[in-house]
Design a protein around this motif. Structure first.
Motif, PDB file in Angstrom:
ATOM      1  N   GLU A 121      13.684   7.417  -8.615  1.00 36.20           N
ATOM      2  CA  GLU A 121      12.731   8.317  -7.972  1.00 36.20           C
ATOM      3  C   GLU A 121      12.032   7.648  -6.784  1.00 36.20           C
ATOM      4  O   GLU A 121      11.856   8.258  -5.731  1.00 36.20           O
ATOM      5  CB  GLU A 121      11.697   8.823  -8.988  1.00 36.20           C
ATOM      6  N   LEU A 122      11.638   6.399  -6.949  1.00 33.31           N
ATOM      7  CA  LEU A 122      10.974   5.675  -5.867  1.00 33.31           C
ATOM      8  C   LEU A 122      11.935   5.433  -4.715  1.00 33.31           C
ATOM      9  O   LEU A 122      11.579   5.602  -3.544  1.00 33.31           O
ATOM     10  CB  LEU A 122      10.410   4.349  -6.385  1.00 33.31           C
ATOM     11  N   SER A 123      13.168   5.074  -5.013  1.00 28.89           N
ATOM     12  CA  SER A 123      14.176   4.839  -3.984  1.00 28.89           C
ATOM     13  C   SER A 123      14.402   6.092  -3.139  1.00 28.89           C
ATOM     14  O   SER A 123      14.477   6.018  -1.906  1.00 28.89           O
ATOM     15  CB  SER A 123      15.483   4.394  -4.640  1.00 28.89           C
ATOM     16  N   GLU A 124      14.477   7.242  -3.793  1.00 29.40           N
ATOM     17  CA  GLU A 124      14.627   8.515  -3.075  1.00 29.40           C
ATOM     18  C   GLU A 124      13.475   8.746  -2.106  1.00 29.40           C
ATOM     19  O   GLU A 124      13.680   9.142  -0.960  1.00 29.40           O
ATOM     20  CB  GLU A 124      14.647   9.683  -4.076  1.00 29.40           C
ATOM     21  N   GLN A 125      12.274   8.502  -2.582  1.00 29.44           N
ATOM     22  CA  GLN A 125      11.100   8.716  -1.743  1.00 29.44           C
ATOM     23  C   GLN A 125      11.047   7.734  -0.578  1.00 29.44           C
ATOM     24  O   GLN A 125      10.688   8.103   0.539  1.00 29.44           O
ATOM     25  CB  GLN A 125       9.828   8.638  -2.578  1.00 29.44           C
ATOM     26  N   LEU A 126      11.399   6.485  -0.830  1.00 28.73           N
ATOM     27  CA  LEU A 126      11.410   5.483   0.247  1.00 28.73           C
ATOM     28  C   LEU A 126      12.461   5.839   1.303  1.00 28.73           C
ATOM     29  O   LEU A 126      12.207   5.713   2.498  1.00 28.73           O
ATOM     30  CB  LEU A 126      11.682   4.083  -0.319  1.00 28.73           C
ATOM     31  N   ASP A 127      13.624   6.296   0.850  1.00 29.37           N
ATOM     32  CA  ASP A 127      14.699   6.664   1.784  1.00 29.37           C
ATOM     33  C   ASP A 127      14.314   7.863   2.647  1.00 29.37           C
ATOM     34  O   ASP A 127      14.803   8.000   3.770  1.00 29.37           O
ATOM     35  CB  ASP A 127      15.999   6.968   1.030  1.00 29.37           C
ATOM     36  N   GLU A 168       0.835  -1.212   0.000  1.00 31.27           N
ATOM     37  CA  GLU A 168       0.000   0.000   0.000  1.00 31.27           C
ATOM     38  C   GLU A 168       0.863   1.253   0.000  1.00 31.27           C
ATOM     39  O   GLU A 168       0.611   2.191  -0.772  1.00 31.27           O
ATOM     40  CB  GLU A 168      -0.914   0.016   1.220  1.00 31.27           C
ATOM     41  N   THR A 169       1.870   1.287   0.866  1.00 28.95           N
ATOM     42  CA  THR A 169       2.755   2.454   0.957  1.00 28.95           C
ATOM     43  C   THR A 169       3.464   2.704  -0.358  1.00 28.95           C
ATOM     44  O   THR A 169       3.509   3.832  -0.861  1.00 28.95           O
ATOM     45  CB  THR A 169       3.781   2.255   2.098  1.00 28.95           C
ATOM     46  N   VAL A 170       4.030   1.664  -0.927  1.00 29.02           N
ATOM     47  CA  VAL A 170       4.772   1.804  -2.184  1.00 29.02           C
ATOM     48  C   VAL A 170       3.831   2.199  -3.322  1.00 29.02           C
ATOM     49  O   VAL A 170       4.169   3.057  -4.145  1.00 29.02           O
ATOM     50  CB  VAL A 170       5.549   0.516  -2.511  1.00 29.02           C
ATOM     51  N   THR A 171       2.649   1.604  -3.361  1.00 35.22           N
ATOM     52  CA  THR A 171       1.667   1.967  -4.388  1.00 35.22           C
ATOM     53  C   THR A 171       1.339   3.458  -4.306  1.00 35.22           C
ATOM     54  O   THR A 171       1.326   4.158  -5.325  1.00 35.22           O
ATOM     55  CB  THR A 171       0.389   1.119  -4.245  1.00 35.22           C
ATOM     56  N   GLU A 184       2.057   3.268 -16.685  1.00 36.78           N
ATOM     57  CA  GLU A 184       0.998   2.526 -16.004  1.00 36.78           C
ATOM     58  C   GLU A 184       1.628   1.654 -14.919  1.00 36.78           C
ATOM     59  O   GLU A 184       2.600   0.947 -15.176  1.00 36.78           O
ATOM     60  CB  GLU A 184       0.264   1.637 -17.008  1.00 36.78           C
ATOM     61  N   LEU A 185       1.062   1.699 -13.726  1.00 37.44           N
ATOM     62  CA  LEU A 185       1.483   0.798 -12.657  1.00 37.44           C
ATOM     63  C   LEU A 185       0.715  -0.500 -12.846  1.00 37.44           C
ATOM     64  O   LEU A 185      -0.513  -0.522 -12.743  1.00 37.44           O
ATOM     65  CB  LEU A 185       1.199   1.403 -11.284  1.00 37.44           C
ATOM     66  N   VAL A 186       1.427  -1.571 -13.133  1.00 37.17           N
ATOM     67  CA  VAL A 186       0.800  -2.864 -13.369  1.00 37.17           C
ATOM     68  C   VAL A 186       0.623  -3.615 -12.055  1.00 37.17           C
ATOM     69  O   VAL A 186      -0.446  -4.149 -11.772  1.00 37.17           O
ATOM     70  CB  VAL A 186       1.623  -3.706 -14.366  1.00 37.17           C
ATOM     71  N   LYS A 208      16.419 -16.341   1.295  1.00 37.04           N
ATOM     72  CA  LYS A 208      16.721 -15.538   2.482  1.00 37.04           C
ATOM     73  C   LYS A 208      16.488 -14.049   2.255  1.00 37.04           C
ATOM     74  O   LYS A 208      16.613 -13.260   3.176  1.00 37.04           O
ATOM     75  CB  LYS A 208      18.172 -15.768   2.901  1.00 37.04           C
ATOM     76  N   GLY A 209      16.159 -13.656   1.021  1.00 39.84           N
ATOM     77  CA  GLY A 209      16.035 -12.233   0.711  1.00 39.84           C
ATOM     78  C   GLY A 209      14.610 -11.772   0.476  1.00 39.84           C
ATOM     79  O   GLY A 209      13.737 -12.545   0.088  1.00 39.84           O
ATOM     80  N   TRP A 210      14.386 -10.483   0.735  1.00 42.88           N
ATOM     81  CA  TRP A 210      13.111  -9.831   0.464  1.00 42.88           C
ATOM     82  C   TRP A 210      13.226  -9.023  -0.819  1.00 42.88           C
ATOM     83  O   TRP A 210      14.259  -8.390  -1.068  1.00 42.88           O
ATOM     84  CB  TRP A 210      12.728  -8.904   1.617  1.00 42.88           C
ATOM     85  N   TYR A 211      12.163  -9.038  -1.641  1.00 42.49           N
ATOM     86  CA  TYR A 211      12.145  -8.335  -2.910  1.00 42.49           C
ATOM     87  C   TYR A 211      10.914  -7.444  -2.995  1.00 42.49           C
ATOM     88  O   TYR A 211       9.784  -7.903  -2.791  1.00 42.49           O
ATOM     89  CB  TYR A 211      12.130  -9.327  -4.085  1.00 42.49           C
ATOM     90  N   LEU A 212      11.163  -6.175  -3.291  1.00 44.67           N
ATOM     91  CA  LEU A 212      10.096  -5.229  -3.575  1.00 44.67           C
ATOM     92  C   LEU A 212      10.093  -5.058  -5.084  1.00 44.67           C
ATOM     93  O   LEU A 212      11.043  -4.515  -5.661  1.00 44.67           O
ATOM     94  CB  LEU A 212      10.347  -3.890  -2.875  1.00 44.67           C
ATOM     95  N   ARG A 213       9.048  -5.573  -5.733  1.00 38.58           N
ATOM     96  CA  ARG A 213       8.979  -5.539  -7.186  1.00 38.58           C
ATOM     97  C   ARG A 213       7.862  -4.605  -7.632  1.00 38.58           C
ATOM     98  O   ARG A 213       6.729  -4.713  -7.161  1.00 38.58           O
ATOM     99  CB  ARG A 213       8.746  -6.935  -7.746  1.00 38.58           C
ATOM    100  N   VAL A 214       8.216  -3.729  -8.544  1.00 32.82           N
ATOM    101  CA  VAL A 214       7.269  -2.776  -9.104  1.00 32.82           C
ATOM    102  C   VAL A 214       7.264  -3.006 -10.617  1.00 32.82           C
ATOM    103  O   VAL A 214       8.301  -2.893 -11.269  1.00 32.82           O
ATOM    104  CB  VAL A 214       7.680  -1.317  -8.771  1.00 32.82           C
ATOM    105  N   TYR A 215       6.099  -3.366 -11.140  1.00 37.03           N
ATOM    106  CA  TYR A 215       5.963  -3.636 -12.565  1.00 37.03           C
ATOM    107  C   TYR A 215       5.266  -2.448 -13.222  1.00 37.03           C
ATOM    108  O   TYR A 215       4.183  -2.045 -12.792  1.00 37.03           O
ATOM    109  CB  TYR A 215       5.157  -4.914 -12.801  1.00 37.03           C
TER     110      TYR A 215
END
Length: 157
Positions: A58-64, A6-9, A22-24, A33-40
Motif C-alpha cells: 500500500e505504501l509503495s503504491e502511494q509513493l509511486d 515526514e512525507t512517508v510518515t 501502530e507506526l513505531v 552504497k544503498g539507501w534504505y527507507l525503513r518503516v517499523y
C-alpha cells in the motif's frame, strides 16, 4: 526530521489507522552504497510478515503515485516489526515500558557510564528512574530525559 521521513510518515499514517497498526518509526538512511527507507510497525500481540507485506504494498503504491517523486534516488523499502528490542522514542513508548528492562544511551556520563541497562521503575515528564544491577548490588539512577540519546527495550541475560 528529513523531508522524506515526514512525507512517508504522512503517507503511512492513514494506512496504520485503517489496519489498526501502530507506526513505531520511519527512517531513511544510507548504508554502504544503498539507501534504505525503513518503516517499523507493530500491533498488540505482534505484527506478522503478511501484515508487513500489506503495508509495504500500500505504501509503495502511494509513493509511486506522487509527482514529483519525494525520493529521487534509488532505495530499498523495508517494512518490518521493531523486534524484541524496539526503540523507545515517543512519550507513550516510555509509558508502556515502565516495569520493563531497557537499554539507555546518554549524551554524557551519569555516574561512571554513558550506557545503562536496568528496569524502568518510574517515569516523569523530566526524568526516568532506572534500577541497575551493578555487580550484584542494585542502584537506582535518576536520568534526565533530556540526557537520553537513545533508548530501547532490552533482553535481560
Amino acid at each position: 526530521m528529513s523531508t522524506v521521513v515526514e512525507t512517508v510518515t504522512n503517507l503511512v499514517q492513514p494506512i496504520m489507522a485503517r489496519h489498526q497498526f501502530e507506526l513505531v518509526d520511519v527512517e531513511f538512511v544510507k548504508e554502504g552504497k544503498g539507501w534504505y527507507l525503513r518503516v517499523y510497525i507493530d500491533k498488540p500481540g505482534g505484527i506478522n510478515i503478511e501484515e508487513c507485506a500489506l503495508v509495504s504494498d500500500e505504501l509503495s503504491e502511494q509513493l509511486d503515485a506522487l509527482d514529483p517523486d519525494p525520493i529521487p534516488q534509488a532505495y530499498f523499502l523495508e517494512v518490518s516489526s521493531p523486534g524484541a528490542e524496539r526503540p523507545l522514542k515517543k512519550p507513550e513508548d516510555f509509558e508502556k515500558a515502565v516495569g520493563q528492562y531497557i537499554h539507555v544511551s546518554l549524551y554524557q556520563k551519569i555516574g561512571q557510564s554513558k550506557v545503562y541497562e536496568g528496569t524502568l521503575e518510574k517515569l516523569t515528564a523530566e526524568q526516568l528512574d532506572l534500577k541497575v544491577n551493578l555487580k550484584g548490588r542494585f542502584k537506582t539512577f535518576e536520568i534526565p530525559r533530556s540526557a537520553i540519546a537513545q533508548a530501547r527495550l532490552a533482553i535481560k541475560f
